[in-house]
Design an enzyme around this catalytic site. Structure first.
Site, PDB file in Angstrom:
ATOM      1  N   GLY A   7       1.048  -1.031   0.033  1.00  0.00           N
ATOM      2  CA  GLY A   7      -0.164  -0.095   0.035  1.00  0.00           C
ATOM      3  C   GLY A   7       0.902   1.073   0.006  1.00  0.00           C
ATOM      4  O   GLY A   7       1.647   1.528   0.914  1.00  0.00           O
ATOM      5  N   GLY A   9      -0.249   4.045  -0.590  1.00  0.00           N
ATOM      6  CA  GLY A   9      -1.181   5.473  -0.239  1.00  0.00           C
ATOM      7  C   GLY A   9      -0.648   6.217   0.887  1.00  0.00           C
ATOM      8  O   GLY A   9       0.607   6.225   0.955  1.00  0.00           O
ATOM      9  N   ALA A  10      -1.426   7.062   1.400  1.00  0.00           N
ATOM     10  CA  ALA A  10      -1.219   7.964   2.526  1.00  0.00           C
ATOM     11  C   ALA A  10      -0.416   7.421   3.521  1.00  0.00           C
ATOM     12  O   ALA A  10       0.760   7.981   3.931  1.00  0.00           O
ATOM     13  CB  ALA A  10      -2.366   8.709   2.821  1.00  0.00           C
ATOM     14  N   VAL A  11      -0.910   6.290   4.253  1.00  0.00           N
ATOM     15  CA  VAL A  11      -0.284   5.857   5.294  1.00  0.00           C
ATOM     16  C   VAL A  11       1.056   5.044   4.968  1.00  0.00           C
ATOM     17  O   VAL A  11       2.057   5.033   5.429  1.00  0.00           O
ATOM     18  CB  VAL A  11      -1.063   5.003   6.159  1.00  0.00           C
ATOM     19  N   GLY A  12       1.147   4.326   3.884  1.00  0.00           N
ATOM     20  CA  GLY A  12       2.223   3.577   3.471  1.00  0.00           C
ATOM     21  C   GLY A  12       3.485   4.450   3.207  1.00  0.00           C
ATOM     22  O   GLY A  12       4.437   4.041   3.508  1.00  0.00           O
ATOM     23  N   ARG A  82     -11.598   4.990   5.762  1.00  0.00           N
ATOM     24  CA  ARG A  82     -13.036   5.452   5.781  1.00  0.00           C
ATOM     25  C   ARG A  82     -13.107   7.035   5.463  1.00  0.00           C
ATOM     26  O   ARG A  82     -12.143   7.685   5.528  1.00  0.00           O
ATOM     27  CB  ARG A  82     -13.449   5.345   7.345  1.00  0.00           C
ATOM     28  N   ARG A  88     -14.852   2.347  11.432  1.00  0.00           N
ATOM     29  CA  ARG A  88     -13.806   1.362  10.865  1.00  0.00           C
ATOM     30  C   ARG A  88     -14.306   0.295  10.305  1.00  0.00           C
ATOM     31  O   ARG A  88     -13.972  -0.471   9.472  1.00  0.00           O
ATOM     32  CB  ARG A  88     -12.441   1.288  11.605  1.00  0.00           C
ATOM     33  N   ASN A  95     -11.908  -4.597   2.672  1.00  0.00           N
ATOM     34  CA  ASN A  95     -10.393  -4.933   3.164  1.00  0.00           C
ATOM     35  C   ASN A  95      -9.986  -6.360   3.416  1.00  0.00           C
ATOM     36  O   ASN A  95      -8.709  -6.693   3.501  1.00  0.00           O
ATOM     37  CB  ASN A  95      -9.910  -3.924   4.389  1.00  0.00           C
ATOM     38  N   ASN A 120      -7.751  -1.148   8.333  1.00  0.00           N
ATOM     39  CA  ASN A 120      -8.909  -1.351   9.133  1.00  0.00           C
ATOM     40  C   ASN A 120     -10.035  -2.178   8.630  1.00  0.00           C
ATOM     41  O   ASN A 120     -10.384  -2.406   7.422  1.00  0.00           O
ATOM     42  CB  ASN A 120      -9.356   0.150   9.420  1.00  0.00           C
ATOM     43  N   ASP A 148      -2.968   5.441  19.010  1.00  0.00           N
ATOM     44  CA  ASP A 148      -4.045   5.836  20.146  1.00  0.00           C
ATOM     45  C   ASP A 148      -3.263   6.532  21.453  1.00  0.00           C
ATOM     46  O   ASP A 148      -3.811   7.520  21.910  1.00  0.00           O
ATOM     47  CB  ASP A 148      -5.000   4.770  20.371  1.00  0.00           C
ATOM     48  N   ARG A 151      -2.054  10.031  20.537  1.00  0.00           N
ATOM     49  CA  ARG A 151      -3.243  10.816  20.260  1.00  0.00           C
ATOM     50  C   ARG A 151      -3.322  11.128  22.122  1.00  0.00           C
ATOM     51  O   ARG A 151      -3.980  12.198  22.306  1.00  0.00           O
ATOM     52  CB  ARG A 151      -4.214  10.208  19.899  1.00  0.00           C
ATOM     53  N   HIS A 175      -9.195  -1.033  18.510  1.00  0.00           N
ATOM     54  CA  HIS A 175      -8.720   0.213  17.882  1.00  0.00           C
ATOM     55  C   HIS A 175      -9.997   0.582  17.335  1.00  0.00           C
ATOM     56  O   HIS A 175     -10.207   0.414  15.974  1.00  0.00           O
ATOM     57  CB  HIS A 175      -7.758  -0.076  16.957  1.00  0.00           C
TER      58      HIS A 175
HETATM   59  N1  LIG Z   1      -4.378   0.995  12.418  1.00  0.00           N
HETATM   60  C1  LIG Z   1      -4.479   2.161  12.266  1.00  0.00           C
HETATM   61  O1  LIG Z   1      -3.954   2.827  13.308  1.00  0.00           O
HETATM   62  C2  LIG Z   1      -4.665   3.038  10.825  1.00  0.00           C
HETATM   63  C3  LIG Z   1      -4.247   4.348  10.877  1.00  0.00           C
HETATM   64  C4  LIG Z   1      -4.519   4.852   9.571  1.00  0.00           C
HETATM   65  C5  LIG Z   1      -5.071   4.061   8.463  1.00  0.00           C
HETATM   66  N2  LIG Z   1      -5.508   2.961   8.951  1.00  0.00           N
HETATM   67  C6  LIG Z   1      -5.838   2.189   7.637  1.00  0.00           C
HETATM   68  O2  LIG Z   1      -4.870   1.885   6.664  1.00  0.00           O
HETATM   69  C7  LIG Z   1      -5.347   1.804   5.332  1.00  0.00           C
HETATM   70  C8  LIG Z   1      -4.907   2.882   4.455  1.00  0.00           C
HETATM   71  O3  LIG Z   1      -5.023   3.877   4.697  1.00  0.00           O
HETATM   72  P1  LIG Z   1      -4.488   4.974   3.576  1.00  0.00           P
HETATM   73  O4  LIG Z   1      -5.253   6.472   4.002  1.00  0.00           O
HETATM   74  O5  LIG Z   1      -3.144   4.799   3.178  1.00  0.00           O
HETATM   75  O6  LIG Z   1      -5.400   4.760   2.309  1.00  0.00           O
HETATM   76  P2  LIG Z   1      -5.171   5.162   0.749  1.00  0.00           P
HETATM   77  O7  LIG Z   1      -6.195   4.983   0.008  1.00  0.00           O
HETATM   78  O8  LIG Z   1      -4.398   6.339   0.570  1.00  0.00           O
HETATM   79  O9  LIG Z   1      -3.957   3.870   0.318  1.00  0.00           O
HETATM   80  C9  LIG Z   1      -4.298   2.512   0.164  1.00  0.00           C
HETATM   81  C10 LIG Z   1      -3.464   1.960  -0.822  1.00  0.00           C
HETATM   82  O10 LIG Z   1      -3.725   0.634  -0.928  1.00  0.00           O
HETATM   83  C11 LIG Z   1      -3.454   0.107  -2.048  1.00  0.00           C
HETATM   84  N3  LIG Z   1      -4.252  -1.024  -2.540  1.00  0.00           N
HETATM   85  C12 LIG Z   1      -5.458  -1.664  -2.679  1.00  0.00           C
HETATM   86  N4  LIG Z   1      -5.518  -2.880  -2.593  1.00  0.00           N
HETATM   87  C13 LIG Z   1      -4.265  -3.156  -2.897  1.00  0.00           C
HETATM   88  C14 LIG Z   1      -3.712  -4.455  -2.947  1.00  0.00           C
HETATM   89  N5  LIG Z   1      -4.723  -5.643  -3.181  1.00  0.00           N
HETATM   90  N6  LIG Z   1      -2.394  -4.467  -3.129  1.00  0.00           N
HETATM   91  C15 LIG Z   1      -1.609  -3.611  -2.958  1.00  0.00           C
HETATM   92  N7  LIG Z   1      -2.058  -2.273  -2.700  1.00  0.00           N
HETATM   93  C16 LIG Z   1      -3.391  -2.251  -2.632  1.00  0.00           C
HETATM   94  C17 LIG Z   1      -4.269   1.150  -3.151  1.00  0.00           C
HETATM   95  O11 LIG Z   1      -4.046   1.424  -4.560  1.00  0.00           O
HETATM   96  C18 LIG Z   1      -3.798   2.478  -2.108  1.00  0.00           C
HETATM   97  O12 LIG Z   1      -2.734   3.076  -2.852  1.00  0.00           O
HETATM   98  C19 LIG Z   1      -7.007   1.950   5.677  1.00  0.00           C
HETATM   99  O13 LIG Z   1      -7.611   0.805   5.784  1.00  0.00           O
HETATM  100  C20 LIG Z   1      -7.345   2.870   6.720  1.00  0.00           C
HETATM  101  O14 LIG Z   1      -8.331   2.583   7.327  1.00  0.00           O
HETATM  102  C21 LIG Z   1      -5.376   2.413   9.913  1.00  0.00           C
HETATM  103  O1  LIG Z   2      -9.538   6.626  11.912  1.00  0.00           O
HETATM  104  C1  LIG Z   2      -9.307   5.912  10.868  1.00  0.00           C
HETATM  105  O2  LIG Z   2     -10.258   5.347  10.442  1.00  0.00           O
HETATM  106  C2  LIG Z   2      -7.901   5.648  10.596  1.00  0.00           C
HETATM  107  C3  LIG Z   2      -7.011   5.033  11.728  1.00  0.00           C
HETATM  108  O3  LIG Z   2      -7.478   3.947  12.326  1.00  0.00           O
HETATM  109  C4  LIG Z   2      -6.858   6.277  12.521  1.00  0.00           C
HETATM  110  O4  LIG Z   2      -6.896   6.039  13.749  1.00  0.00           O
HETATM  111  O5  LIG Z   2      -6.227   7.218  12.137  1.00  0.00           O
END
Ligand SMILES: NC(=O)c1ccc[n+]([C@@H]2O[C@H](COP(=O)([O-])OP(=O)(O)OC[C@H]3O[C@@H](n4cnc5c(N)ncnc54)[C@H](O)[C@@H]3O)[C@@H](O)[C@H]2O)c1
Ligand SMILES: O=C(O)C[C@H](O)C(=O)O
Length: 308
Positions: A7, A9-12, A82, A88, A95, A120, A148, A151, A175
């Site tokens: 991933g 994206g934003a978090v990755g 989300r 979540r 997911n 999530n 958490d 925060r 979470h």
């Molecule tokens: N656990 C935590 O504390 C926490 C914190 C923040 C976000 N999250 C979760 O992390 C996830 C990602 O959030 P984000 O903001 O980075 O989302 P995002 O949409 O910016 O990035 C997600 C990426 O996953 C890629 N993707 C989708 N399916 C895929 C697959 N099969 N193989 C490889 N890549 C794939 C997408 O192309 C995208 O680039 C979400 O589920 C979010 O809820 C969890």
């Molecule tokens: O709030 C969310 O959906 C993303 C993540 O779990 C967070 O806590 O930032």
């Protein structure tokens, strides 16, 4: 030390950036399903290396898992985030399929890896990885509590009008917006219980603000947060890579600890080169135990939606 982040994206990407800046990994592989996306993020990040002074090599991959082979640690951030107003738990439908496929591919190429689950609903996705791979429980870690707790410390410092470095505190439990258990009783300002400085009413407010920390940011940003999540993941990765033996609350499979069984939920653990080296059992009071049990009920309810 080779780390894969699935991933881009934003978090990755945030996670890859913090890992690189901390300069403890030789290689970070960023993998995404979107054509060219991970390669683009990797190149952009590599062009910060001379500016930020790190030597970590960041490599991008469009769904080619051969590039992830031999990873010591794999982080799963793939999946949808989300939108404002959602929980979540509502993300499970899309997911779960993504996390199942991704974890299977990762283990195929790195059978001895440690997996950190971020997608999530995180506690349920961590449980899913347990159920669908044969990695030992010490090598499957859900990230939520570290974020958490950060925060919680932010909100405590705000209430105490103190610098964050003066404040300590931990959040255990699920979470989720209702499942988090911020341990206000154990929170301190430079070793002094925070109850010495602020009222119970203010502390209750801190607890509520902490629990909806993710939802608050999602409302402001239109999607969920990424800087603190990325930093929190990088903290776990560093604790493992550098064998730091640090305590972080992480989502782990419980087998009787805290009186709970057959679910993954946030509890304090010692993290080192072997992953989860020990689950730390805190002596919770009755109110905290009740809060934790309710939280576990919520997580189990979401787990029951998995098609295993
Ligand atoms: N656990 C935590 O504390 C926490 C914190 C923040 C976000 N999250 C979760 O992390 C996830 C990602 O959030 P984000 O903001 O980075 O989302 P995002 O949409 O910016 O990035 C997600 C990426 O996953 C890629 N993707 C989708 N399916 C895929 C697959 N099969 N193989 C490889 N890549 C794939 C997408 O192309 C995208 O680039 C979400 O589920 C979010 O809820 C969890
Ligand atoms: O709030 C969310 O959906 C993303 C993540 O779990 C967070 O806590 O930032």
């Amino acid at each position: 030390m080779k780390v894969t982040v699935v991933g881009a994206g934003a978090v990755g990407a945030s996670c890859a950036e913090y890992i690189a800046i901390k300069n403890f990994a030789s290689e970070v592989v960023l993998l995404d399903i979107k054509e060219g996306y991970a390669e683009g993020k990797a190149m952009d990040l590599m062009q910060t290396a001379s500016l930020n002074g790190f030597d970590t090599r960041i490599v991008g991959s469009t769904n080619d898992y051969s590039k992830t082979a031999g990873s010591d640690i794999c982080v799963i951030t793939s999946g949808i985030p989300r939108k404002p107003g959602m929980t979540r738990e509502e993300l499970i439908g899309i997911n779960a399929g993504i996390v199942k496929t991704v974890s299977s591919n990762l283990v195929k190429h790195s059978p001895k890896t440690i997996i950190i689950v971020v997608s999530n609903p995180m506690d349920t996705m961590t449980y899913l990885v347990h159920k669908t791979t044969d990695l030992p429980k010490s090598r499957i870690i859900g990230m939520g509590g570290a974020l958490d707790s950060a925060r919680f410390k932010y909100r405590l410092a705000e209430a105490l009008e103190a610098p964050i470095s003066d404040v300590d505190g931990m959040v255990i439990g699920g979470h989720s917006d209702t499942g988090m258990v911020p341990l206000t009783r154990l929170a301190t300002r430079n070793s002094v219980p925070v109850t010495e400085f602020i009222s119970q009413e203010r502390l209750d407010q801190v607890m509520e603000d902490t629990k909806v920390g993710g939802a608050t940011l999602t409302k402001l940003l239109g999607t969920s947060a990424w800087y603190a999540p990325g930093a929190a993941v990088s903290g776990l990765v560093q604790a493992i890579a550098c064998d730091q033996k640090k305590i972080y609350p992480c989502s782990v499979l419980l087998e009787g600890e805290y009186g709970l069984n057959d679910l993954c939920i946030g509890v304090p653990v010692i993290l080192g080169r072997n992953g989860i080296e020990k689950i730390v059992e805190l002596d919770l009071n009755d109110a905290e135990k009740e809060h934790m049990n309710k939280s576990a009920e919520g997580v189990s309810k979401t787990n029951a939606l998995l098609e295993l």
